[in-house]
Scaffold this active site. Sequence first.
Site, PDB file in Angstrom:
ATOM      1  CB  SER A 191      14.952  29.828   7.302  1.00 11.88           C
ATOM      2  OG  SER A 191      14.180  28.967   8.111  1.00 11.88           O
ATOM      3  CE  LYS A 250      12.718  19.832  11.754  1.00 17.09           C
ATOM      4  NZ  LYS A 250      11.689  20.401  12.657  1.00 17.09           N
ATOM      5  CG  ASP A 281      11.841  22.434  16.000  1.00 18.71           C
ATOM      6  OD1 ASP A 281      11.931  23.538  15.412  1.00 18.71           O
ATOM      7  OD2 ASP A 281      11.951  21.337  15.412  1.00 18.71           O
ATOM      8  N   GLY A 319       1.429  28.929  15.814  1.00 16.90           N
ATOM      9  CA  GLY A 319       2.848  28.634  15.939  1.00 16.90           C
ATOM     10  C   GLY A 319       3.792  29.561  15.206  1.00 16.90           C
TER      11      GLY A 319
END
Length: 283
Positions: free
Chosen positions: A26, A75, A111, A250
């Site tokens: 990230s 999360k 997501d 992905g």
Amino acid sequence: MTGGAGSTACFADYVVIGNPIAHSRSPAIHARFAADTAQDMRYAHLLAPLDGFAAAVREFIDQGGRGANVTVPFKLEAYALADQLTTRAKAAGAVNTLKFDNGVILGDNTDGVGLVSDIVRNAGFDLAHKKILLLGAGGAARGAVLPLLEERPAQLVIANRTVTKAEELVRQFQQYSEQPGILSACGFAQATQGFDLVINATSASLQAELPPLAAGAFGPAALAYDMMYGSQPTVFMQFAAAHGARVRDGLGMLVEQAAEAFFVWRGVRPHTDAVFAALRSQL
């Protein structure tokens, strides 16, 4: 900084927070987004203790933090911590993006929209009126259902080893379906009707395993999409390709969900092609 992040997060406006976290791509992704969009922002890793997520977030806010990406295993805790939740976060039951503004913690989930963006924009696959099979009923699948429904498919079938879990998802998301009968559930073995798109949202690829999927699940010119990614095609992708499907991993979902988070924070939507190509070359 709580959790051993040290100075790496002390001077950051934004972080990716998780445990473990050093492997996360990230910071590199968002640094490129910031440079490409002329945004003045600093982004770093933040390692939070397994029992100290909320404290780490609040300390980061106190030091001037403006937003965070959230990864495993936090999360659900991010969902609980948020003062406000977007519709897609409520639907997913999990948060991967936090925005801090005037003392309010906003929780979002990017997501699913990242998945859809990669399929529609990057793979050039229109989801409207398509028959879609979603493999798995865990957190990854849960985050994908609403964005997929918003593309108005003809059918969205959720298949899982434990069918009752898939049925629970169908009941939860039925309210978001514009027409009755679009959403349904089944076991892996029952998914044999030839779908236009098959999405692997299980964790099987992490163990180089294949969900017990029938070859008949792939219709003519089907796209098979694995949420996992790596330097080589996953076992699921190899199986799908052997039965005539076009395959995609992905990696694009990773980049597109990051771009959506960037937009949530900065109000600017970055281009993703160059970042995707750079990450692909590094695998």
